[in-house]
Design a protein around this motif. Structure first.
Motif, PDB file in Angstrom:
ATOM      1  N   THR A 142       0.822  -1.216   0.000  1.00 18.76           N
ATOM      2  CA  THR A 142       0.000   0.000   0.000  1.00 18.76           C
ATOM      3  C   THR A 142       0.849   1.255   0.000  1.00 18.76           C
ATOM      4  OG1 THR A 142      -0.069   0.092   2.412  1.00 18.76           O
ATOM      5  CG2 THR A 142      -1.803  -1.167   1.320  1.00 18.76           C
ATOM      6  N   GLY A 143       2.140   1.102   0.310  1.00 18.07           N
ATOM      7  CA  GLY A 143       3.006   2.272   0.395  1.00 18.07           C
ATOM      8  C   GLY A 143       2.732   3.115   1.634  1.00 18.07           C
ATOM      9  N   LYS A 144       2.125   2.522   2.628  1.00 15.17           N
ATOM     10  CA  LYS A 144       1.851   3.224   3.893  1.00 15.17           C
ATOM     11  C   LYS A 144       2.494   2.427   5.023  1.00 15.17           C
ATOM     12  CE  LYS A 144      -1.444   5.665   1.806  1.00 15.17           C
ATOM     13  NZ  LYS A 144      -1.269   7.082   1.497  1.00 15.17           N
ATOM     14  N   SER A 145       2.839   3.132   6.053  1.00 16.92           N
ATOM     15  CA  SER A 145       3.285   2.410   7.235  1.00 16.92           C
ATOM     16  C   SER A 145       2.064   1.987   8.040  1.00 16.92           C
ATOM     17  CB  SER A 145       4.207   3.295   8.071  1.00 16.92           C
ATOM     18  OG  SER A 145       5.433   3.465   7.382  1.00 16.92           O
ATOM     19  N   GLU A 146       2.256   0.944   8.809  1.00 17.43           N
ATOM     20  CA  GLU A 146       1.163   0.455   9.644  1.00 17.43           C
ATOM     21  C   GLU A 146       1.719   0.032  10.995  1.00 17.43           C
ATOM     22  OE1 GLU A 146      -2.066  -1.952   8.084  1.00 17.43           O
ATOM     23  OE2 GLU A 146      -1.028  -2.022   6.148  1.00 17.43           O
ATOM     24  N   LYS A 147       0.858  -0.017  11.957  1.00 16.38           N
ATOM     25  CA  LYS A 147       1.275  -0.433  13.290  1.00 16.38           C
ATOM     26  C   LYS A 147       0.089  -0.952  14.086  1.00 16.38           C
ATOM     27  CE  LYS A 147       1.732   2.619  16.511  1.00 16.38           C
ATOM     28  NZ  LYS A 147       0.466   2.330  17.180  1.00 16.38           N
ATOM     29  N   CYS A 148       0.395  -1.510  15.218  1.00 15.62           N
ATOM     30  CA  CYS A 148      -0.626  -1.997  16.146  1.00 15.62           C
ATOM     31  C   CYS A 148      -1.636  -0.895  16.428  1.00 15.62           C
ATOM     32  CB  CYS A 148       0.034  -2.438  17.447  1.00 15.62           C
ATOM     33  SG  CYS A 148      -1.074  -2.517  18.867  1.00 15.62           S
ATOM     34  N   ILE A 149      -2.906  -1.248  16.341  1.00 20.79           N
ATOM     35  CA  ILE A 149      -3.962  -0.262  16.573  1.00 20.79           C
ATOM     36  C   ILE A 149      -4.707  -0.548  17.872  1.00 20.79           C
ATOM     37  CG2 ILE A 149      -4.227   0.209  14.106  1.00 20.79           C
ATOM     38  CD1 ILE A 149      -6.655  -1.703  14.144  1.00 20.79           C
ATOM     39  N   LEU A 150      -4.116  -1.411  18.690  1.00 18.97           N
ATOM     40  CA  LEU A 150      -4.727  -1.863  19.944  1.00 18.97           C
ATOM     41  C   LEU A 150      -6.181  -2.308  19.716  1.00 18.97           C
ATOM     42  CD1 LEU A 150      -3.619  -2.288  22.805  1.00 18.97           C
ATOM     43  CD2 LEU A 150      -4.723  -0.156  23.478  1.00 18.97           C
ATOM     44  N   CYS A 151      -6.406  -2.846  18.523  1.00 17.69           N
ATOM     45  CA  CYS A 151      -7.741  -3.364  18.174  1.00 17.69           C
ATOM     46  C   CYS A 151      -8.844  -2.376  18.528  1.00 17.69           C
ATOM     47  CB  CYS A 151      -8.008  -4.707  18.845  1.00 17.69           C
ATOM     48  SG  CYS A 151      -7.154  -6.092  18.082  1.00 17.69           S
ATOM     49  N   TYR A 152      -8.669  -1.107  18.131  1.00 16.27           N
ATOM     50  CA  TYR A 152      -9.715  -0.161  18.531  1.00 16.27           C
ATOM     51  C   TYR A 152     -11.107  -0.562  18.045  1.00 16.27           C
ATOM     52  CZ  TYR A 152      -9.122   2.080  13.902  1.00 16.27           C
ATOM     53  OH  TYR A 152      -9.035   2.325  12.559  1.00 16.27           O
ATOM     54  N   PRO A 153     -11.227  -1.225  16.877  1.00 16.28           N
ATOM     55  CA  PRO A 153     -12.596  -1.639  16.526  1.00 16.28           C
ATOM     56  C   PRO A 153     -13.175  -2.635  17.533  1.00 16.28           C
ATOM     57  CG  PRO A 153     -11.160  -1.708  14.604  1.00 16.28           C
ATOM     58  CD  PRO A 153     -10.276  -1.557  15.800  1.00 16.28           C
ATOM     59  N   ARG A 154     -12.325  -3.423  18.141  1.00 16.30           N
ATOM     60  CA  ARG A 154     -12.815  -4.348  19.168  1.00 16.30           C
ATOM     61  C   ARG A 154     -13.073  -3.603  20.471  1.00 16.30           C
ATOM     62  NH1 ARG A 154     -12.073 -10.021  19.044  1.00 16.30           N
ATOM     63  NH2 ARG A 154     -11.599  -9.878  21.263  1.00 16.30           N
ATOM     64  N   LEU A 155     -12.140  -2.747  20.861  1.00 20.82           N
ATOM     65  CA  LEU A 155     -12.342  -1.970  22.092  1.00 20.82           C
ATOM     66  C   LEU A 155     -13.629  -1.159  21.995  1.00 20.82           C
ATOM     67  CD1 LEU A 155      -8.771  -0.623  22.928  1.00 20.82           C
ATOM     68  CD2 LEU A 155     -10.127  -2.222  24.281  1.00 20.82           C
ATOM     69  N   GLU A 156     -13.855  -0.600  20.810  1.00 21.31           N
ATOM     70  CA  GLU A 156     -15.048   0.232  20.636  1.00 21.31           C
ATOM     71  C   GLU A 156     -16.336  -0.571  20.771  1.00 21.31           C
ATOM     72  OE1 GLU A 156     -12.892   3.515  17.708  1.00 21.31           O
ATOM     73  OE2 GLU A 156     -14.224   2.001  16.853  1.00 21.31           O
ATOM     74  N   SER A 157     -16.214  -1.900  20.605  1.00 20.94           N
ATOM     75  CA  SER A 157     -17.412  -2.721  20.818  1.00 20.94           C
ATOM     76  C   SER A 157     -17.291  -3.558  22.086  1.00 20.94           C
ATOM     77  CB  SER A 157     -17.689  -3.586  19.583  1.00 20.94           C
ATOM     78  OG  SER A 157     -16.502  -4.194  19.133  1.00 20.94           O
ATOM     79  N   GLY A 158     -16.461  -3.070  23.000  1.00 16.21           N
ATOM     80  CA  GLY A 158     -16.431  -3.674  24.336  1.00 16.21           C
ATOM     81  C   GLY A 158     -15.642  -4.965  24.447  1.00 16.21           C
ATOM     82  N   GLN A 159     -14.781  -5.238  23.452  1.00 14.45           N
ATOM     83  CA  GLN A 159     -13.988  -6.459  23.511  1.00 14.45           C
ATOM     84  C   GLN A 159     -12.513  -6.110  23.669  1.00 14.45           C
ATOM     85  OE1 GLN A 159     -15.451  -9.168  20.093  1.00 14.45           O
ATOM     86  NE2 GLN A 159     -16.194  -7.147  19.596  1.00 14.45           N
ATOM     87  N   ALA A 160     -11.808  -6.967  24.362  1.00 12.42           N
ATOM     88  CA  ALA A 160     -10.379  -6.745  24.535  1.00 12.42           C
ATOM     89  C   ALA A 160      -9.676  -6.918  23.195  1.00 12.42           C
ATOM     90  CB  ALA A 160      -9.814  -7.735  25.544  1.00 12.42           C
TER      91      ALA A 160
END
Lengths: 496, 1200
Positions: free
Chosen positions: A238-256
């Motif tokens: 993709t030509g972009k850097s990426e990194k751990c996102i602490l699973c924010y989509p999971r956190l946002e739905s109440g999951q670890a």
């Protein structure tokens, strides 16, 4: 006082079994796609060892983190002057040799091979070129002391040991290893954010998660250099850097986060922490690196303190966030008990992931009859651990042996206390002394034991309310959002 | 801060949907993995757009008790990688047939209108047969239709049954517990035809023979949550991080709670990181350490001072107080048989008096007979089979005397072998004279006094006792063990004292966690017994937090009673044909031909009579005497023998059997085992499913390739047996015994690669099934998260289809039902346990051949091949009575209930419950199992109450109305109930620990005395010198003979294959995730100094070889591995990245079992006596492989 809230973490290394389930959970959910093959947002390392990417702790080579200057700190890789000069050439990036060439196998040959004179085999091929390759490296190459005289022996933390001690750690009397799982530390004072020329990296206001905007990234890769933990990766597809996102989509739905959820050693804890952002610079800039652990701890705010509450309210933090912070297991491990420590605090990023250092088996000695591991103290003594305390202090104390010793002695005291309570075969006086020595009363010992041993998923992960509805409302009609919408989904593309 | 700004702005952050989009899914379905890992983990399978995306652990296990750490989450790095397989390039999507065979078949089929005739025409032509046999494993698969593949299998079924008899059709599938109906599909089809199921638990060497020896129990252990209660845990031969990954957390959690952990391991194994003490013991020497620990415990806790709790425990729950006869020898005496109650005047008229035993009662000073023995178990009088300390005849209390040391008549010297020094010591024991009813006198002592002598605890008696702990010459002192274990005596002393002290204070909360690292040695049973003795001496068995926790293989199938009826088609006919695989492979894959007398490497007492000769001859004797099963049974079809008997006028079953016995006696008919290489005795058709029979399960894999498959092999071993055998017929070694090998698989593993037909099997996310394990007490479903992909089908459905097709072809070839004579060995948990007090061989004229007593039992079973398909799909009428472990369960009303509420089918004019769908079979099992239906548990306890005379039904009272359905399991894991079929108790959230029922309820162990056996008085054990716990050294490499023909090139090492980190057996070994996280290959782990000595550096290619075969892989060089040993973690495939071997003419190198050849321990073949009676996967020799030697050298030129 500028009260900020951050989802923060504890990894209890005494419990880590080194299974890498966390790594695979993350790989499955996030980085199982072209350009991300070599990304291990979560990885697990054997210590002593050189880790992933190889020797990432060697900042002579990688120039990660902040550098202490006379009048403060600056990003080591992009000094004020050098920033402009190196913007088109970044010499301190890890290369493919520091990572590994992703490989797969020609599995289909087993099914499709025509009849021949010998058995077919599925050869290794590069995921980059598709051609047969020799596998010389991987993301976990020195697992369990594999290649110990090449990898473990070159663990940068061993430099803290005397030559004699360094020599001895591979003798049977002293031999030992343990595991350190690593994700992005979502630092309080992240160099990656500071280093990005495009401003693509940011720390989320509501939870402190450090994110890398996939629309704004311009592939400078300064974040890769600047992170002393090498936890940002460049996606060649993709030509972009990426990194751990602490699973924010999971956190946002109440999951670890996936790696927390899947941690079968039950070593991980997560919860809200409050800190004073006004004092970060001051704390990160103190002279003595051995004081950094304390300096960071000082920034963490007691959610029951009226001043904190007042500051929090001023910054718009709701009562439910405060409540979440009060129940945070991280608060207890880090602040109340002093058991959890940041990894390599000397880089001054103020990592918000804390580690409980592991207890280790006692030393042995060689006698006439052979290997002798008989013990004087029933459950062993910290001073007879198989790795010198300096090593642990190099990892978790910025060289401060005291904070490591404190954390280990307290764990041992809890064990003695519980032994006495459940068996009662120890010297009562000895147990009381151990508790006192460890700055621990019975109540605290009980609480530590419970959170370490008996904790359920709800005790380990106290996920704060993320108030997604408020975010959505800022963009449009919240009732409309409930309908989930309709339309075409777009996968990540190069240059997207 | 100027440069860091927290970002709230929702617009700039709109991109965040980028990752939110990825975290989306449409369905979440509960399933698990069927992989013999013992995990039994509950998983959520995520489905997006009809495709499985990934899996995450389910967290919703019901909590046992808030004071015990919870089970969530369970699941490991391997399990979480599974979804990779579903759509990977190694997935079997369609049926495949080996091209060479397919061409031949199509040609034959074009010529023959009938499929069976077509198959027959191929088998009749040796050239055609050899043509496709030689192509096995060499590529050339072609996609075929499901109909075509199934027709070949069905034709081979009919052809084999008709020409040779059904017991030449065999199936191998391991460990049913992990996917119970997938196993049952194949076994049900086979048993309905009269085919044979091969065992697995013993073949894998997962069975610890010391467990049946001591407890009469296959294996029963604590669930992992119970470790938490243990206050001192010794781990040996087990690497919990690797092999109990989801359970391992209980260890640090117990440590936090004040438990001490001691790990015994030659390498710094992963679990060592948790240890308080890591004992770097020499490989294979754990037994010596424990023998010395017991020496210390016996001395300090039984002799220097008495420990009342230990004394009381031994008296009630062990055989320690039982009287043993001392038999005179030229030099002194030997410990002999236990004194039989029936030989005393007082008990002369006792029923089964030969099977009841005596203790010396302290109060009366007389021998007394407690209840609970085998004689009481199988007697007419109910209610005497219990562990009460009272005379079973008079009801008077008994206080058994443990030791005669305070009061004895004489002090005879007994002979005790010191095998490690090839010597013999004489030690005095306190003995008494007992008068028998015939007026004669015998000398007796107690088991306990024999132990004191064997361990060399000095008590002032005569003979060669060690002078002190520091005596390094005489067994079994702390100083003695040093030269074997490499561990200083101080470590033993400290350990033994802490162990016994902890046990004393906690009432038995010390435990041993033990595994394959010990169990795979040739003398594993002795090593295990050494540890077990310490547990029993300190009262730790049958306690929460105590016991021997042996975890090697997922053997615990919780709903065993109804499952075994369905799996072995007992609902239609009994008995099934169940074969112990170690014997079977040893004999049929001709591995016996490559060795001479077992005494070459196995020391036995000099005067032994049974303990000499060649293992193959003892194997033949074991079959003839009814100790072990063997199929094929005869050198004639089992249909043919009945037909001949009928022809000769036999009317009744008894007359048919008499006819057969007569023919056996006169050598007119022979056991096939006597002549295994005669073509009529070859196994012919082999089904492999759920396992890797030709690679990870193939000890002596290269011999499999040669003799079974008839394809290329890399073995260079020479045959050696000729001249050293007596009974077996010696012929030229056949190559290519099998006509057809059918493999059901979801991946192209080595077994699939070498099979003739590969059928696409559904994965664990694509089928409904049941799963249980001994590591926890829940029962789990496998569920169909998505339908079976491509053309795959569940194992149940594939076998159903083969069964239906077989019936179709049978219309012509078996138009009528046919009588089949089934031969079975003397069975555990039946009255046959009390058949042979002495070893007498009818063939030698030492006794009469009496079926079911002095020889195998026989029974006529009528086969109806036209109805195999129908019967497969319906639950037969014999399902009304089921049972397990000697417990009988009447479940007729629930069977009727199935007919009312479940799907039904009309079969042979009757309405029967339908189990055409696996899910319906699962529901039937759940309704009929005491573990999931409390009413049935209640009835089982009622049955046991009558038998034992102790109250038990209260154990099920509280859960009588509990039921579970398959749907319930899918909704949430269900915990099993207290069950009369198992020995642990789970009342009110208690964690399961084995034998707590025995301790708390006084129900006996299923052993000779009903107690835990420290002494094994089987004549065979006396002959082999293993009646007492004993040290036997690891066989020396030269004697074991792995390197007789091998080039003396490179470094010789002891070759170990413990369970690894990146695979479960071979599954996951080629999984892309696991290969990436390891090194892209399964490496050869070796010590750094060893590596340097042969010029090998980390990641170099190496060639590892011995007479059996060769492995080429890369070296992982590490200080973690001690010198002299090497590790290839069990068990890589030979399919991934395997180069060619220069040492073997540049042929493809093999897999880890290319370096093994199986040797059986013949003492484990005895039978017909107490707990030494056969049961499938319960008893018999095991597939040991730890004593192997290899040579390693650098592989300079790598070619693929």
């Amino acid at each position: 006082m500028d009260v900020r809230s951050q989802v923060s973490m504890v990894f209890h290394l005494d419990k880590c079994i080194g299974c890498h389930t966390c790594s695979v959970a993350c790989k499955n959910v996030w980085t199982d796609r072209p350009g991300a093959e070599y990304m291990w947002w979560n990885n697990v390392e054997t210590k002593p060892g050189t880790g992933y990417p190889t020797a990432w702790e060697d900042q002579e080579k990688y120039k990660g983190g902040w550098e202490k200057k006379k009048d403060g700190i600056e990003v080591r890789a992009v000094g004020k002057l050098r920033g402009a000069l190196t913007v088109f050439h970044n010499p301190n990036l890890p290369t493919i040799d520091d990572y590994y060439e992703p490989f797969t196998f020609k599995y289909e040959d087993l099914i499709n091979a025509p009849e021949g004179a010998d058995q077919p085999t599925a050869r290794a091929v590069s995921m980059i070129t598709g051609k047969p390759m020799d596998i010389e490296a991987g993301p976990n190459w020195d697992d369990d002391l594999g290649g110990s005289n090449i990898y473990a022996a070159n663990d940068p933390n061993l430099q803290s040991l005397s030559a004699e001690d360094r020599e001895a750690i591979f003798e049977v009397q002293k031999l030992v290893f343990f595991y350190v799982p690593r994700i992005c530390n979502h630092c309080m004072n992240p160099t990656c954010v500071a280093a990005c020329p495009s401003g693509a990296l940011y720390k989320r206001g509501e939870d402190g998660i450090v994110l890398l905007n996939q629309e704004q990234c311009r592939a400078w890769r300064f974040c890769v250099t600047a992170c002393p933990y090498k936890k940002t990766y460049f996606n060649w597809s993709t030509g972009k850097s990426e990194k751990c996102i602490l699973c924010y989509p999971r956190l946002e739905s109440g999951q670890a986060p996936a790696c927390f959820h899947s941690c079968v050693g039950r070593i991980r804890y997560l919860g809200m922490m409050l800190y004073d952002a006004d004092r970060i610079e001051e704390a990160a800039s103190i002279d003595d690196p051995t004081k950094l652990v304390e300096a960071q701890r000082d920034l963490l705010l007691d959610p029951n303190d009226p001043k904190t509450i007042e500051g929090a309210k001023k910054n718009g933090l709701d009562e439910d966030i405060l409540d979440s912070a009060r129940r945070s297991p991280v608060w207890r491990f880090v602040k109340e008990w002093g058991l959890a420590l940041p990894l390599h605090p000397e880089h001054r990023t103020m990592p918000m992931l804390f580690y409980v250092p592991p207890l280790l088996p006692v030393l042995a000695k060689m006698s006439d009859g052979g290997y002798d591991t008989s013990m004087e103290a029933f459950l062993g003594q910290m001073d007879r651990h198989r790795l010198p305390i300096q090593y642990m202090a190099s990892l978790f104390g910025g060289g401060n042996e005291g904070v490591v010793r404190y954390a280990l002695e307290k764990q041992q005291a809890v064990r003695l206390y519980r032994r006495q309570k459940t068996v009662g075969d120890l010297d009562e006086h000895l147990v009381r002394e151990a508790l006192a020595q460890a700055d621990c009363d019975e109540q605290q010992a009980e609480a530590i034991y419970r959170l370490t041993s008996l904790a359920t998923v709800d005790d380990r992960f106290v996920i704060p309310p993320m108030h997604r509805e408020e975010a959505i409302e800022l963009l449009g009609d919240s009732l409309e959002a409930k309908g989930a919408g309709v339309g075409f989904r777009r996968g990540p593309e190069r240059g997207a | 801060m100027k440069w860091i700004k927290d970002l709230f702005s929702p617009k700039t952050r709109a991109w965040e949907e980028f990752y939110r989009n990825r975290w989306q899914h449409d369905n979440v379905v509960r399933s698990t993995h069927g992989v013999n890992c013992t995990g039994g983990c509950s998983w959520d399978i995520f489905v997006k757009d009809g495709i499985v995306t990934w899996e995450m652990q389910a967290l919703d296990y019901p909590r046992l008790d808030p004071a015990i750490p919870p089970y969530e989450p369970r699941g490991c790095q391997r399990g979480i990688s599974f979804s990779w397989y579903l759509y990977s390039p190694i997935r079997i999507k369609y049926p495949y047939i080996r091209g060479a065979l397919l061409d031949i078949w199509r040609e034959a089929r074009a010529k023959h209108e009938d499929a069976v005739s077509a198959w027959e025409s191929i088998q009749a032509d040796d050239e055609l047969r050899r043509r496709y046999q030689r192509a096995r494993g060499k590529g050339g698969f072609r996609r075929a239709s499901m109909d075509e593949a199934i027709e070949i299998a069905a034709a081979a079924n009919i052809y084999t049954a008709k020409k040779y008899g059904p017991d030449r059709i065999v199936g191998f599938s391991p460990i049913p517990a992990m996917s119970q109906l997938s196993y049952a599909g194949g076994s049900r089809m086979l048993q309905l035809m009269g085919g044979v199921n091969l065992s697995f638990y013993d073949w894998y060497c997962d069975l610890p023979p010391a467990s049946p020896e001591t407890w009469g129990e296959q294996t029963d252990v604590a669930e992992s949550a119970d470790w938490y209660h243990s206050k001192m845990i010794a781990v040996m031969g087990a690497n919990l991080n690797m092999t109990r990954t989801p359970d391992c957390h209980f260890i640090p959690e117990a440590r936090q709670n004040g438990s001490k952990l001691v790990v015994f391991s030659p390498d710094f194994s992963q679990v060592s990181k948790f240890a308080d003490q890591w004992v770097a013991i020499n490989a294979g020497q754990d037994g010596a350490f424990w023998l010395a620990a017991a020496h210390v415990i016996l001395k300090e806790f039984y002799h220097d001072r008495r420990t009342p709790a230990f004394d009381a425990y031994l008296k009630q729950y062990s055989d320690s107080g039982f009287l043993v006869e001392l038999t005179p020898t030229s030099r002194g005496f030997r410990a002999g048989k236990m004194l039989r109650a029936g030989r005393l005047e007082r008990y002369a008229d006792e029923e089964n008096g030969e099977w009841k035993f005596l203790v010396l009662d302290r109060t009366t000073g007389e021998p007394r007979m407690p209840g609970g023995t085998m004689g009481h178990r199988w007697g007419e009088e109910p209610g005497k089979w219990n562990l009460k300390l009272e005379d079973a005849r008079s009801g008077e209390p008994i206080d058994p005397v443990l030791s005669f040391i305070e009061d004895y008549d004489e002090e005879p010297l007994i002979e005790l072998e010191q095998y490690e020094s090839d010597g013999l010591v004489l030690r005095g024991v306190p003995a008494k004279r007992v008068r028998l009813s015939d007026g004669s006198e015998v000398r007796v002592t107690t088991v306990f006094d024999l132990l004191m002598a064997r361990y060399g605890v000095p008590r002032g008696l005569e003979g060669e006792y060690p002078s002190s702990y520091d005596d390094s010459e005489l067994s079994y002192t702390p100083a003695w063990q040093e030269s074997w274990t490499g561990i200083d005596r101080k470590t033993v002393l400290g350990f033994a004292r802490e162990w016994a002290k902890t046990a004393e204070v906690t009432d038995g909360k010390c435990s041993i966690i033990i595994g394959a690292g010990v169990n795979h040695w040739y003398h594993n049973n002795l090593m295990y017994r050494a540890g077990i003795v310490c547990l029993i001496l300190t009262g730790c068995v049958g306690k929460n937090g105590g016991g021997l926790n042996h975890y090697v293989g997922q053997e615990k199938l919780a709903p065993i009673a109804p499952w075994s009826s369905i799996a072995f088609a007992r609902d239609w006919a009994s008995p099934p044909r169940l074969q112990n695989a170690p014997s079977w492979h040893y004999v049929n894959s001709d591995q016996w031909r490559y060795e001479r007398e077992f005494t070459e490497y196995h020391p036995v007492p000099g005067e032994a009579s049974l303990a000499q000769g060649h293992t193959i001859d003892l194997q033949i004797k074991a079959v003839r005497n009814g100790w072990l099963p063997f199929f094929p049974q005869f050198n004639e079809s089992s249909f043919e023998v009945v037909r001949k008997a009928r022809e000769a006028g036999a009317a009744t079953e008894a007359e048919v059997i008499e006819h057969v016995v007569h023919r056996l006696r006169t050598d007119d008919l022979k056991f096939a085992v006597q002549d295994p290489d005669a073509p009529e005795n070859w196994p012919r058709t082999w089904y492999i499913w759920r396992g890797n029979a030709l690679m990870s399960s193939a000890k002596g894999h290269e011999y499999f390739l040669k003799h079974y498959l008839g394809t290329h092999t890399n073995t260079i071993a020479k045959e050696r047996a000729s001249g050293s055998t007596k009974e077996v017929v010696w012929r030229e070694a056949p190559e290519g015994k099998f006509d057809l090998i059918v493999d059901l698989n979801f991946r192209m593993d080595t077994s699939a690669l070498y099979s003739d037909i590969v059928l696409p099997a559904a994965t664990w996310y694509e089928k409904d099934d049941l799963n249980s394990t001994d590591l926890h007490s829940f029962i789990h479903p496998l569920s169909e998260a998505t339908p079976p992909a491509w053309e795959s089908r569940s194992d149940w459905d594939l076998f159903k289809a083969i069964a239906v097709k077989t019936s179709e072809l049978a219309m012509r070839h078996f138009p009528e039902p046919v009588e089949d004579l089934v031969m079975t060995p003397l069975a555990h948990d039946t009255p046959a346990e009390i058949s042979q007090t002495e070893i007498r061989d009818w063939k030698e004229g030492e006794c009469e051949p009496i079926p079911g007593k002095t020889m195998p039992g026989f029974k006529i079973v009528t086969r109806d091949y036209r109805r195999v398909g129908q019967r497969f799909k319906s639950l037969g009428p014999a399902m009304r009575h089921i049972g397990a472990h000697g417990v009988q369960l009447d479940v007729g009303d629930f069977y009727d209930r199935l007919k009312e509420v479940g799907p039904v089918v009309e079969v042979e004019g009757e309405t029967l419950p339908s189990i055409a769908e696996a899910k319906d079979a699962a529901d039937a099992i759940l309704l009929l199992a005491p573990e999931t239906n409390g009413e049935i548990a209640y009835r089982g306890y009622q049955f046991l109450e009558k038998k034992t005379g102790v109250p038990l039904t209260d154990l099920a009272e509280g859960s009588r109305s509990a039921r579970a359905t398959f749907r319930d399991l899918q909704a949430q894991p269900r915990r099993i109930l207290n069950s009369p079929c198992w020995s642990g108790l789970v009342t009110d959230g208690r964690s399961y620990s084995a034998f707590t029922t025995q301790i708390e309820r006084l129900t006996p162990w299923r052993t000779l005395t009903g107690r835990q056996h420290l002494y094994l008085d089987h004549s065979g054990y006396i002959d082999f010198g293993e009646n007492l716990p004993t040290y036997k050294p690891v066989p020396l490499p030269a004697a074991f003979g792995d390197l007789r023909e091998s080039a003396e090139d490179g470094l010789m090492l002891n070759y170990l294959t413990p369970h690894g980190k990146w695979h479960i057996h071979s599954t996951y070994s080629e999984n892309h995730r696991m290969l990436t996280l390891s090194r892209g290959i399964d490496p050869f782990w070796m010590n750094d100094t060893d590596a340097e000595s042969i010029g090998v550096v980390d990641n170099d290619w190496v060639e590892v070889h011995n007479d059996h075969g060769v492995v080429c892989t890369r070296a992982a060089v590490s200080a973690r591995i001690p010198r002299g040993i090497c590790i290839i973690y069990h068990s890589p495939e030979r399919t991934i990245s395997v180069p060619k071997s220069p040492l073997r003419g540049n042929r493809r190198a093999g897999g880890h079992n290319s370096l093994t050849r199986v040797r059986l321990k013949p003492s484990l073949m005895v039978g017909g006596y107490g707990q030494f009676t056969y049961h499938f996967n319960y008893w018999g020799p095991t597939g040991v492989n730890r004593d192997t030697s290899v040579r390693v050298r650098k592989l300079e030129k790598v070619e693929f």
